[in-house]
Design a protein around this motif. Structure first.
Motif, PDB file in Angstrom:
ATOM      1  N   LYS A  82       0.806  -1.225  -0.015  1.00 62.52           N
ATOM      2  CA  LYS A  82       0.017   0.081  -0.039  1.00 62.52           C
ATOM      3  C   LYS A  82       0.714   1.094  -0.039  1.00 62.52           C
ATOM      4  CE  LYS A  82      -0.589   0.018   5.116  1.00 62.52           C
ATOM      5  NZ  LYS A  82      -1.822  -0.229   6.204  1.00 62.52           N
ATOM      6  N   ASP A  83       1.957   1.211   0.547  1.00 69.52           N
ATOM      7  CA  ASP A  83       3.192   2.188   0.402  1.00 69.52           C
ATOM      8  C   ASP A  83       3.768   2.250  -0.893  1.00 69.52           C
ATOM      9  OD1 ASP A  83       4.391   0.112   1.321  1.00 69.52           O
ATOM     10  OD2 ASP A  83       5.747   1.366   2.692  1.00 69.52           O
ATOM     11  N   LEU A  84       3.394   1.581  -1.751  1.00 67.87           N
ATOM     12  CA  LEU A  84       4.286   1.417  -3.019  1.00 67.87           C
ATOM     13  C   LEU A  84       4.522   2.840  -3.915  1.00 67.87           C
ATOM     14  CD1 LEU A  84       5.688  -0.767  -4.709  1.00 67.87           C
ATOM     15  CD2 LEU A  84       3.581  -1.219  -6.014  1.00 67.87           C
ATOM     16  N   VAL A  85       5.303   3.239  -3.890  1.00 65.16           N
ATOM     17  CA  VAL A  85       5.600   4.659  -4.497  1.00 65.16           C
ATOM     18  C   VAL A  85       6.805   4.287  -5.263  1.00 65.16           C
ATOM     19  CG1 VAL A  85       4.594   5.993  -2.665  1.00 65.16           C
ATOM     20  CG2 VAL A  85       6.888   5.603  -2.639  1.00 65.16           C
ATOM     21  N   ASP A  86       6.721   5.352  -6.408  1.00 64.13           N
ATOM     22  CA  ASP A  86       7.789   5.346  -7.369  1.00 64.13           C
ATOM     23  C   ASP A  86       9.236   5.898  -6.626  1.00 64.13           C
ATOM     24  OD1 ASP A  86       6.160   4.785  -9.195  1.00 64.13           O
ATOM     25  OD2 ASP A  86       5.576   7.045  -9.627  1.00 64.13           O
ATOM     26  N   HIS A  87      10.143   4.729  -6.640  1.00 69.00           N
ATOM     27  CA  HIS A  87      11.550   5.188  -6.249  1.00 69.00           C
ATOM     28  C   HIS A  87      12.543   5.011  -7.443  1.00 69.00           C
ATOM     29  CE1 HIS A  87      10.566   5.628  -1.922  1.00 69.00           C
ATOM     30  NE2 HIS A  87       9.820   4.835  -2.033  1.00 69.00           N
ATOM     31  N   VAL A  88      12.447   5.425  -8.577  1.00 68.22           N
ATOM     32  CA  VAL A  88      12.858   5.357  -9.773  1.00 68.22           C
ATOM     33  C   VAL A  88      14.146   6.300 -10.012  1.00 68.22           C
ATOM     34  CG1 VAL A  88      12.591   4.843 -12.229  1.00 68.22           C
ATOM     35  CG2 VAL A  88      10.720   4.199 -10.695  1.00 68.22           C
ATOM     36  N   GLU A  94      21.172  12.537 -21.322  1.00 69.93           N
ATOM     37  CA  GLU A  94      21.325  12.274 -22.965  1.00 69.93           C
ATOM     38  C   GLU A  94      19.976  11.638 -23.608  1.00 69.93           C
ATOM     39  OE1 GLU A  94      25.001  13.228 -20.998  1.00 69.93           O
ATOM     40  OE2 GLU A  94      23.560  11.651 -20.739  1.00 69.93           O
ATOM     41  N   GLU A  95      19.625  10.506 -22.662  1.00 67.69           N
ATOM     42  CA  GLU A  95      18.440   9.752 -23.274  1.00 67.69           C
ATOM     43  C   GLU A  95      17.208  10.610 -23.228  1.00 67.69           C
ATOM     44  OE1 GLU A  95      17.941   6.340 -20.975  1.00 67.69           O
ATOM     45  OE2 GLU A  95      19.773   5.658 -21.476  1.00 67.69           O
ATOM     46  N   ILE A  96      17.154  11.782 -22.018  1.00 71.01           N
ATOM     47  CA  ILE A  96      15.988  12.537 -22.098  1.00 71.01           C
ATOM     48  C   ILE A  96      15.904  13.672 -23.212  1.00 71.01           C
ATOM     49  CG2 ILE A  96      14.764  14.296 -20.800  1.00 71.01           C
ATOM     50  CD1 ILE A  96      14.188  11.693 -19.893  1.00 71.01           C
ATOM     51  N   GLU A  97      17.253  14.066 -23.590  1.00 71.45           N
ATOM     52  CA  GLU A  97      17.304  14.925 -24.445  1.00 71.45           C
ATOM     53  C   GLU A  97      17.008  14.403 -25.765  1.00 71.45           C
ATOM     54  OE1 GLU A  97      20.515  18.408 -25.444  1.00 71.45           O
ATOM     55  OE2 GLU A  97      21.361  16.419 -25.099  1.00 71.45           O
ATOM     56  N   ASP A 116      17.235  23.134 -16.556  1.00 71.44           N
ATOM     57  CA  ASP A 116      17.894  22.304 -15.572  1.00 71.44           C
ATOM     58  C   ASP A 116      18.072  20.825 -16.170  1.00 71.44           C
ATOM     59  OD1 ASP A 116      19.113  21.379 -13.282  1.00 71.44           O
ATOM     60  OD2 ASP A 116      18.035  22.551 -12.049  1.00 71.44           O
ATOM     61  N   LYS A 117      19.240  20.007 -16.090  1.00 68.98           N
ATOM     62  CA  LYS A 117      19.436  18.878 -16.487  1.00 68.98           C
ATOM     63  C   LYS A 117      19.252  17.913 -15.469  1.00 68.98           C
ATOM     64  CE  LYS A 117      22.671  20.132 -20.016  1.00 68.98           C
ATOM     65  NZ  LYS A 117      23.991  19.776 -20.754  1.00 68.98           N
ATOM     66  N   SER A 118      19.089  18.371 -14.187  1.00 66.40           N
ATOM     67  CA  SER A 118      18.515  17.397 -13.134  1.00 66.40           C
ATOM     68  C   SER A 118      17.044  17.468 -12.767  1.00 66.40           C
ATOM     69  CB  SER A 118      19.192  17.843 -11.772  1.00 66.40           C
ATOM     70  OG  SER A 118      20.778  18.183 -11.905  1.00 66.40           O
ATOM     71  N   ALA A 119      16.476  16.342 -12.826  1.00 67.61           N
ATOM     72  CA  ALA A 119      14.877  16.051 -12.700  1.00 67.61           C
ATOM     73  C   ALA A 119      14.682  16.742 -11.292  1.00 67.61           C
ATOM     74  CB  ALA A 119      14.590  14.941 -12.727  1.00 67.61           C
ATOM     75  N   VAL A 120      13.298  17.325 -11.304  1.00 71.57           N
ATOM     76  CA  VAL A 120      12.859  17.843 -10.061  1.00 71.57           C
ATOM     77  C   VAL A 120      12.079  16.719  -9.611  1.00 71.57           C
ATOM     78  CG1 VAL A 120      13.058  20.141 -10.444  1.00 71.57           C
ATOM     79  CG2 VAL A 120      10.893  19.062 -11.230  1.00 71.57           C
ATOM     80  N   ALA A 121      11.394  15.757 -10.243  1.00 69.49           N
ATOM     81  CA  ALA A 121      10.834  14.718 -10.017  1.00 69.49           C
ATOM     82  C   ALA A 121      10.918  13.771 -10.825  1.00 69.49           C
ATOM     83  CB  ALA A 121       9.227  15.051  -9.911  1.00 69.49           C
ATOM     84  N   SER A 122      10.967  12.281 -10.485  1.00 72.65           N
ATOM     85  CA  SER A 122      11.244  11.239 -11.215  1.00 72.65           C
ATOM     86  C   SER A 122      10.416  10.054 -10.737  1.00 72.65           C
ATOM     87  CB  SER A 122      12.694  10.591 -11.214  1.00 72.65           C
ATOM     88  OG  SER A 122      12.708   9.486 -11.987  1.00 72.65           O
ATOM     89  N   VAL A 141       8.625  20.876 -17.510  1.00 74.46           N
ATOM     90  CA  VAL A 141       8.571  19.856 -18.836  1.00 74.46           C
ATOM     91  C   VAL A 141       8.429  18.546 -18.380  1.00 74.46           C
ATOM     92  CG1 VAL A 141       9.802  19.410 -20.943  1.00 74.46           C
ATOM     93  CG2 VAL A 141       9.956  21.747 -20.086  1.00 74.46           C
ATOM     94  N   LYS A 142       7.523  17.760 -18.549  1.00 70.69           N
ATOM     95  CA  LYS A 142       7.151  16.441 -18.353  1.00 70.69           C
ATOM     96  C   LYS A 142       7.663  15.519 -19.376  1.00 70.69           C
ATOM     97  CE  LYS A 142       3.883  13.238 -16.004  1.00 70.69           C
ATOM     98  NZ  LYS A 142       2.497  13.199 -15.714  1.00 70.69           N
ATOM     99  N   VAL A 143       8.566  14.694 -19.291  1.00 69.93           N
ATOM    100  CA  VAL A 143       9.174  13.745 -20.319  1.00 69.93           C
ATOM    101  C   VAL A 143       8.751  12.181 -20.002  1.00 69.93           C
ATOM    102  CG1 VAL A 143      10.894  13.248 -21.909  1.00 69.93           C
ATOM    103  CG2 VAL A 143      10.908  15.529 -20.719  1.00 69.93           C
ATOM    104  N   GLN A 144       8.283  11.552 -21.082  1.00 67.67           N
ATOM    105  CA  GLN A 144       8.276   9.847 -20.657  1.00 67.67           C
ATOM    106  C   GLN A 144       9.547   9.366 -20.743  1.00 67.67           C
ATOM    107  OE1 GLN A 144       6.086   6.712 -23.387  1.00 67.67           O
ATOM    108  NE2 GLN A 144       4.546   8.149 -22.618  1.00 67.67           N
ATOM    109  N   ARG A 145       9.795   8.475 -19.694  1.00 71.62           N
ATOM    110  CA  ARG A 145      10.861   7.909 -19.853  1.00 71.62           C
ATOM    111  C   ARG A 145      11.156   6.985 -21.148  1.00 71.62           C
ATOM    112  NH1 ARG A 145      12.571   7.728 -14.258  1.00 71.62           N
ATOM    113  NH2 ARG A 145      13.956   5.630 -14.983  1.00 71.62           N
ATOM    114  N   PRO A 146      12.538   7.329 -21.438  1.00 73.51           N
ATOM    115  CA  PRO A 146      12.474   6.436 -22.962  1.00 73.51           C
ATOM    116  C   PRO A 146      12.282   4.959 -23.236  1.00 73.51           C
ATOM    117  CG  PRO A 146      14.502   7.302 -21.733  1.00 73.51           C
ATOM    118  CD  PRO A 146      13.470   7.667 -21.024  1.00 73.51           C
ATOM    119  N   GLU A 147      12.322   4.164 -21.947  1.00 78.62           N
ATOM    120  CA  GLU A 147      12.274   2.817 -22.334  1.00 78.62           C
ATOM    121  C   GLU A 147      11.004   2.297 -22.002  1.00 78.62           C
ATOM    122  OE1 GLU A 147      12.932   3.585 -17.716  1.00 78.62           O
ATOM    123  OE2 GLU A 147      13.652   4.399 -19.620  1.00 78.62           O
TER     124      GLU A 147
END
Length: 538
Positions: A82-88, A94-97, A116-122, A141-147
């Motif tokens: 129930k406390d399953l959250v995103d720890h990704v 380079e992949e986001i770009e 800013d090349k460091s994500a504020v949330a992942s 800017v929200k970007v879908q993970r490339p994989e």
């Protein structure tokens, strides 16, 4: 990465599911106690969560959706996830770009002045970066993970195989969970989150819907920069709604904020339209002047006009004690499976509504909740995902209100917001309120006396009927267990004979397994026909 290898990933998912099914069946066959079964499901929940973190991707989102299905899954399992959250961890820049350049068909610097090349949330599906447009406007800017696109088909294919296996071999009463519908709902919800165009349109609709709602801000979006994998929104400052120290520093009162929060969400829950299904503290910010900022519209639910009508019929049926109408409304809303006996549902509603609330308050609420959960699992009921999301949305907002003003009862906070909602809209809500007043004990004394007189006879009839059904159902389940034992025994002999190159053993094992499997399937078909007969008697 190994977790991105499709065959390995599919094997990891399916092998875990098969292991879970066989272990639960083995515990059933050995007659383990409920305490031992709870410990098993606790271990399974821990393994399940560890596997999801190892594989990442949309499976974490599947796990999050499963964690709100307490109506279907054991409590000890739910407690683990129930406390399953995103720890990704964030993807390499380079992949986001590359994703930005592919989606925009040009270098990112042609659309953005800085980023800013460091994500504020992942999270499992997307990552958020702070940037500035060429005119200097700050944006998120929200970007879908490339994989993600490469993993979606593999994960859904694995999920469909798992649900097929569970539907045919898991020790779950057949017909009491619509696994096909469960799969469709999970797939629809996750696919909606994967399409950022849909999130963009939802954000635009929310912005229009609450444009005249005082004290609420929905960030503006930039459609010309949005694609199905990239979402660009106005950057809005604010503090998380559970940061009570900062909120107190602004001079804001928790009780008033709680009332305003209910005023914001009540129309979403009670009227036809879209509602925010994930209003946790990170998705609702507060500004110094008390303005609420709503973020992240990837997970939303919808109350259709048809749902709204049937939901009102359900309320009227319960308030006016017209249990046939209430049961029909539940059926129309999708709460009842095809095998449901409407008369049993009517009796259940009548008994539930007739509970004396003063006595209910004096009961052991933990044991009562357990008994209600056990009862729900014996009924052909499955809560549709859209209503699970509705309940989750309400529970999350209720938790936030408690954080803002823990000294107040939730109902005391919600009551003024509810009355304001009633006054602000059409007359039908007043009609419903008047009907409810007419159903109260002052006007229903004779009806109550008649109910009390009839209770003993109803309980005797219901108890006898239920005992017969339980006996027949147990008979079918025992036959399936014996067939399953034959199947497993045959497989053991087959494996041993195949490895030892003993023809008589592996051939005999194959025959025994075939007999066991055939017996299991035949008994399952008979059980389904019997369940249909029960339904047709109503």
């Amino acid at each position: 990465m190994k977790s991105h290898n499709k065959l390995w990933r599919m094997w990891k998912i399916i092998s875990l599911a098969v292991s879970i099914v066989f272990r639960t069946y083995w515990y059933e066959l050995r007659g383990k106690s409920e305490a031992e079964k709870d410990r098993l499901w606790e271990r399974i929940g821990h393994e399940f969560k560890s596997t999801l973190f190892e594989l990442n991707g949309v499976l974490i989102k599947v796990g999050q959706l499963m964690s709100i299905r307490e109506d279907l899954l054991p409590k000890s399992f739910i407690d683990q996830i129930k406390d399953l959250v995103d720890h990704v961890p964030p993807s390499p820049w380079e992949e986001i770009e590359k994703v930005l350049e592919t989606e925009w068909k040009s270098p990112a610097k042609t659309k953005l002045d800085t980023i800013d090349k460091s994500a504020v949330a992942s999270a499992s599906i997307g990552e958020v970066y702070k940037a500035c447009l060429t005119d200097g406007t700050p944006v998120a800017v929200k970007v879908q993970r490339p994989e993600i696109p490469a993993l979606v088909k593999t994960d859904f294919r694995s999920l469909s195989i798992i649900l097929w296996f569970v539907r045919h071999f898991a020790p779950i009463p057949k017909g009491f969970i619509n696994f096909k519908m469960l799969y469709i709902e999970l797939k629809q919800v996750i696919e909606q989150e994967l399409d950022f165009y849909k999130e963009m349109n939802t954000a635009i609709n929310f912005r229009q819907r609450f444009s005249e709602h005082p004290g609420v801000k929905i960030p503006n979006v930039y459609p010309e920069l949005c694609t199905d994998k990239v979402l660009v929104m106005e950057w809005v400052e604010g503090v998380r709604l559970n940061d009570t120290a900062r909120i107190s520093g602004y001079g804001l009162e928790g009780e008033k904020l709680g009332q305003r929060l209910f005023q914001l969400f009540l129309p979403q829950w009670l009227e036809a339209g879209t509602f925010h299904a994930d209003p946790h503290a990170g998705n609702i910010l507060i500004q110094p002047d008390g303005t609420f900022v709503l973020l992240d519209f990837g997970m939303v639910g919808e109350i259709t006009k048809r749902d709204s009508v049937h939901f009102q019929q359900l309320l009227e049926g319960i308030l006016l004690k017209d249990y046939h109408k209430a049961a029909e409304a539940l059926s129309q809303l999708g709460f009842l499976l095809p095998e449901a006996d409407l008369k049993s549902i009517e009796r259940m509603l009548e008994e539930f509504v007739s509970i004396d609330m003063e006595q209910f308050k004096q009961m052991d609420l933990i044991s009562v909740k357990k008994e209600m959960n056990d009862m729900m699992k014996t009924l052909p009921i499955q809560v549709p995902t859209r209503f699970i999301f509705l309940g989750r949305s309400f529970a999350t907002v209720e938790g936030l209100v408690y954080t803002l003003c823990p000294e107040k009862e939730t109902l005391d906070i919600m009551k003024p917001a509810f009355l304001k909602w009633v006054k602000s809209t059409d007359r039908s809500k007043w009609d419903l309120l008047l009907k409810w007043i007419g159903s109260q004990p002052l006007f229903q004394g004779i009806h109550k006396v008649r109910q009390l007189i009839e209770i003993p006879d109803r309980l005797i009839i219901q108890k006898d009927d239920q005992q017969i059904k339980n006996f027949r159902f147990t008979l079918y389940e025992n036959q399936k267990k014996h067939a399953f034992i034959l199947f497993v025994t045959g497989m053991i002999f087959f494996s041993y004979g195949f490895q030892a190159d003993t023809e008589i053993l592996w051939q005999g094992g194959t025959a025994v397994s075939a007999i066991g499997l055939a017996g299991y399937l035949i008994t399952g078909i008979k059980q389904k026909k019997w369940l249909k007969k029960i339904k047709n008697r109503s």
